[in-house]
Design a protein around this motif. Structure first.
Motif, PDB file in Angstrom:
ATOM      1  N   TYR A  21      -6.947  10.321  -4.795  1.00 14.62           N
ATOM      2  CA  TYR A  21      -5.773   9.384  -4.931  1.00 14.62           C
ATOM      3  C   TYR A  21      -5.913   8.181  -3.950  1.00 14.62           C
ATOM      4  O   TYR A  21      -5.647   6.890  -4.391  1.00 14.62           O
ATOM      5  CB  TYR A  21      -4.178  10.105  -4.317  1.00 14.62           C
ATOM      6  CG  TYR A  21      -3.319   9.078  -4.250  1.00 14.62           C
ATOM      7  CD1 TYR A  21      -2.657   8.403  -5.132  1.00 14.62           C
ATOM      8  CD2 TYR A  21      -3.112   8.286  -2.884  1.00 14.62           C
ATOM      9  CE1 TYR A  21      -1.880   7.423  -5.128  1.00 14.62           C
ATOM     10  CE2 TYR A  21      -2.093   7.288  -2.871  1.00 14.62           C
ATOM     11  CZ  TYR A  21      -1.678   6.650  -3.812  1.00 14.62           C
ATOM     12  OH  TYR A  21      -0.713   5.731  -3.821  1.00 14.62           O
ATOM     13  N   LEU A  24      -7.986   5.953  -5.841  1.00 16.21           N
ATOM     14  CA  LEU A  24      -7.327   5.141  -6.868  1.00 16.21           C
ATOM     15  C   LEU A  24      -6.576   4.093  -6.213  1.00 16.21           C
ATOM     16  O   LEU A  24      -6.339   3.142  -6.732  1.00 16.21           O
ATOM     17  CB  LEU A  24      -6.308   6.067  -7.375  1.00 16.21           C
ATOM     18  CG  LEU A  24      -6.827   7.244  -8.329  1.00 16.21           C
ATOM     19  CD1 LEU A  24      -5.846   7.942  -8.702  1.00 16.21           C
ATOM     20  CD2 LEU A  24      -7.418   6.600  -9.684  1.00 16.21           C
ATOM     21  N   GLU A  25      -5.953   4.431  -4.914  1.00  9.03           N
ATOM     22  CA  GLU A  25      -5.203   3.284  -4.157  1.00  9.03           C
ATOM     23  C   GLU A  25      -6.001   2.177  -3.837  1.00  9.03           C
ATOM     24  O   GLU A  25      -5.779   0.914  -3.906  1.00  9.03           O
ATOM     25  CB  GLU A  25      -4.453   3.887  -3.093  1.00  9.03           C
ATOM     26  CG  GLU A  25      -3.798   2.969  -2.014  1.00  9.03           C
ATOM     27  CD  GLU A  25      -2.428   3.422  -1.902  1.00  9.03           C
ATOM     28  OE1 GLU A  25      -1.788   2.438  -1.113  1.00  9.03           O
ATOM     29  OE2 GLU A  25      -1.725   4.120  -2.694  1.00  9.03           O
ATOM     30  N   ALA A  27      -8.897   1.151  -5.134  1.00  4.76           N
ATOM     31  CA  ALA A  27      -9.129   0.338  -6.555  1.00  4.76           C
ATOM     32  C   ALA A  27      -7.826  -0.466  -6.815  1.00  4.76           C
ATOM     33  O   ALA A  27      -7.897  -1.644  -7.263  1.00  4.76           O
ATOM     34  CB  ALA A  27      -9.566   1.150  -7.456  1.00  4.76           C
ATOM     35  N   TYR A  28      -6.685   0.048  -6.808  1.00  4.40           N
ATOM     36  CA  TYR A  28      -5.360  -0.905  -7.301  1.00  4.40           C
ATOM     37  C   TYR A  28      -5.182  -1.718  -6.401  1.00  4.40           C
ATOM     38  O   TYR A  28      -4.841  -2.922  -6.753  1.00  4.40           O
ATOM     39  CB  TYR A  28      -4.321   0.268  -7.275  1.00  4.40           C
ATOM     40  CG  TYR A  28      -3.035  -0.712  -7.402  1.00  4.40           C
ATOM     41  CD1 TYR A  28      -2.532  -0.887  -8.568  1.00  4.40           C
ATOM     42  CD2 TYR A  28      -2.221  -0.788  -6.240  1.00  4.40           C
ATOM     43  CE1 TYR A  28      -1.457  -1.792  -8.708  1.00  4.40           C
ATOM     44  CE2 TYR A  28      -0.867  -1.453  -6.201  1.00  4.40           C
ATOM     45  CZ  TYR A  28      -0.493  -1.868  -7.634  1.00  4.40           C
ATOM     46  OH  TYR A  28       0.603  -2.497  -7.745  1.00  4.40           O
ATOM     47  N   LYS A  29      -5.567  -1.672  -4.911  1.00  5.64           N
ATOM     48  CA  LYS A  29      -5.109  -2.904  -3.974  1.00  5.64           C
ATOM     49  C   LYS A  29      -6.377  -3.847  -4.125  1.00  5.64           C
ATOM     50  O   LYS A  29      -6.002  -4.993  -4.066  1.00  5.64           O
ATOM     51  CB  LYS A  29      -5.128  -2.258  -2.643  1.00  5.64           C
ATOM     52  CG  LYS A  29      -3.724  -1.520  -2.538  1.00  5.64           C
ATOM     53  CD  LYS A  29      -3.551  -0.983  -0.893  1.00  5.64           C
ATOM     54  CE  LYS A  29      -2.365  -0.537  -0.742  1.00  5.64           C
ATOM     55  NZ  LYS A  29      -1.952   0.171   0.483  1.00  5.64           N
ATOM     56  N   ALA A  31      -7.983  -4.602  -6.897  1.00  8.93           N
ATOM     57  CA  ALA A  31      -7.910  -5.294  -8.083  1.00  8.93           C
ATOM     58  C   ALA A  31      -6.420  -6.446  -7.963  1.00  8.93           C
ATOM     59  O   ALA A  31      -6.557  -7.346  -8.656  1.00  8.93           O
ATOM     60  CB  ALA A  31      -7.497  -4.281  -9.359  1.00  8.93           C
ATOM     61  N   GLY A  32      -5.692  -5.816  -7.090  1.00 13.36           N
ATOM     62  CA  GLY A  32      -4.331  -6.664  -7.060  1.00 13.36           C
ATOM     63  C   GLY A  32      -4.496  -7.713  -5.856  1.00 13.36           C
ATOM     64  O   GLY A  32      -3.605  -8.335  -6.025  1.00 13.36           O
ATOM     65  N   TRP A  97       2.156  -1.022   2.809  1.00 11.16           N
ATOM     66  CA  TRP A  97       2.873  -1.346   1.658  1.00 11.16           C
ATOM     67  C   TRP A  97       4.093  -1.665   1.911  1.00 11.16           C
ATOM     68  O   TRP A  97       4.757  -1.833   2.714  1.00 11.16           O
ATOM     69  CB  TRP A  97       2.988  -0.112   0.620  1.00 11.16           C
ATOM     70  CG  TRP A  97       4.004   1.071   0.858  1.00 11.16           C
ATOM     71  CD1 TRP A  97       5.249   0.853   0.775  1.00 11.16           C
ATOM     72  CD2 TRP A  97       3.732   1.962   1.750  1.00 11.16           C
ATOM     73  NE1 TRP A  97       5.882   2.023   1.419  1.00 11.16           N
ATOM     74  CE2 TRP A  97       5.024   2.876   1.811  1.00 11.16           C
ATOM     75  CE3 TRP A  97       2.661   2.851   2.405  1.00 11.16           C
ATOM     76  CZ2 TRP A  97       5.176   3.933   2.841  1.00 11.16           C
ATOM     77  CZ3 TRP A  97       2.602   3.964   2.886  1.00 11.16           C
ATOM     78  CH2 TRP A  97       3.791   4.446   3.248  1.00 11.16           C
ATOM     79  N   TYR A  99       7.287  -2.791  -0.828  1.00 11.16           N
ATOM     80  CA  TYR A  99       7.952  -2.659  -2.192  1.00 11.16           C
ATOM     81  C   TYR A  99       9.164  -3.812  -2.539  1.00 11.16           C
ATOM     82  O   TYR A  99      10.001  -3.756  -3.350  1.00 11.16           O
ATOM     83  CB  TYR A  99       8.294  -1.485  -2.660  1.00 11.16           C
ATOM     84  CG  TYR A  99       7.343  -0.504  -2.859  1.00 11.16           C
ATOM     85  CD1 TYR A  99       6.036  -0.591  -3.083  1.00 11.16           C
ATOM     86  CD2 TYR A  99       7.501   0.852  -2.528  1.00 11.16           C
ATOM     87  CE1 TYR A  99       5.063   0.382  -3.262  1.00 11.16           C
ATOM     88  CE2 TYR A  99       6.660   1.903  -2.519  1.00 11.16           C
ATOM     89  CZ  TYR A  99       5.441   1.850  -2.693  1.00 11.16           C
ATOM     90  OH  TYR A  99       4.617   2.599  -2.885  1.00 11.16           O
ATOM     91  N   PHE A 114       7.625   3.073  -8.469  1.00  9.06           N
ATOM     92  CA  PHE A 114       6.518   3.841  -7.775  1.00  9.06           C
ATOM     93  C   PHE A 114       6.952   5.283  -7.843  1.00  9.06           C
ATOM     94  O   PHE A 114       5.993   6.173  -8.071  1.00  9.06           O
ATOM     95  CB  PHE A 114       6.226   3.188  -6.661  1.00  9.06           C
ATOM     96  CG  PHE A 114       5.102   2.409  -6.692  1.00  9.06           C
ATOM     97  CD1 PHE A 114       3.836   2.802  -6.511  1.00  9.06           C
ATOM     98  CD2 PHE A 114       5.171   0.948  -6.633  1.00  9.06           C
ATOM     99  CE1 PHE A 114       2.761   1.959  -6.872  1.00  9.06           C
ATOM    100  CE2 PHE A 114       4.404   0.132  -6.661  1.00  9.06           C
ATOM    101  CZ  PHE A 114       2.887   0.419  -6.726  1.00  9.06           C
ATOM    102  N   VAL A 117       5.405   6.363 -10.887  1.00  6.06           N
ATOM    103  CA  VAL A 117       4.239   6.317 -10.917  1.00  6.06           C
ATOM    104  C   VAL A 117       3.681   7.983 -10.201  1.00  6.06           C
ATOM    105  O   VAL A 117       2.957   8.634 -10.773  1.00  6.06           O
ATOM    106  CB  VAL A 117       3.585   5.363 -10.054  1.00  6.06           C
ATOM    107  CG1 VAL A 117       1.789   5.589  -9.703  1.00  6.06           C
ATOM    108  CG2 VAL A 117       3.597   4.128 -10.707  1.00  6.06           C
TER     109      VAL A 117
END
Length: 156
Positions: A21, A24-25, A27-29, A31-32, A97, A99, A114, A117
C-alpha cells in the motif's frame, strides 16, 4: 502451525500489505505532483490498517460475502484514518493528506471518495491475504460468496 508461527505469519502479512500500500501511495503522490506529502508515517499507518483487513479474512466465515467483509474493513480503515489524521495532520502538523477539496469530507481528514477507494482495496487485499495464508498454512481453501447462503427451510 504453532500459535507463534500463526502470529508471525500474520505480522508478515501485515508488513507485506502495508509495504505494498505504501508504494501505491508513493506512486499516487508522485504522479499527482505531491512528493512533499510522502511520509514514513504512512508506512506505519498502512501496516496498522492491514491488521483488521487480514484478521477479517482470517476470522470471518467463508459464508460471509466478500463485499460485506470489504465494507466492514473499509469502515475500520476510514475510522482509523480519521483518528490518525487528527494526530498526524492536525495535532502534529505533518500535512500528510488533506481531503478538504474533496466532496463529503470531514475536517479534511476523511471523505467518501477515499472510503470507496478503501473498499476497493479491501476487496483486493482480503483474498490476497487469504490465499497467502492458505499457501503457507494449508487448511480450508479460500472461497467467496456474493450473497449470504440461503437458509434451508426446516422440513418435518
Amino acid at each position: 502451525m504453532t500459535r507463534w508461527s500463526k502470529s508471525a505469519l500474520s505480522m508478515l502479512l501485515w508488513t507485506w500489505g502495508g509495504t505494498v500500500y505504501f508504494f501505491l501511495e508513493v506512486a499516487y503522490k508522485l504522479a499527482g505532483g505531491y512528493p512533499e506529502r510522502i511520509s514514513w508515517t504512512m508506512l506505519a499507518v498502512a501496516v496498522l490498517l492491514c491488521i483488521p483487513v487480514e484478521r477479517c479474512g482470517a476470522e470471518l466465515p467463508w459464508a460471509c460475502p466478500l463485499w460485506l467483509q470489504a465494507l466492514a474493513c473499509a469502515a475500520l480503515v476510514t475510522a482509523v484514518e480519521l483518528v490518525t489524521g487528527f494526530v498526524l495532520n492536525v495535532w502534529l502538523g505533518l500535512d500528510v493528506w488533506d481531503y478538504s477539496d474533496l466532496p463529503l469530507n470531514l475536517c479534511g481528514q476523511i471523505c467518501l471518495p477515499f472510503s470507496a477507494v478503501w473498499f476497493a482495496l479491501c476487496l483486493a487485499f482480503i483474498p490476497v491475504f487469504d490465499w497467502l495464508r492458505w499457501a503457507v498454512e494449508g487448511g480450508e481453501r479460500p472461497s467467496y460468496r456474493l450473497w449470504w447462503p440461503q437458509r434451508k427451510e426446516a422440513t418435518e
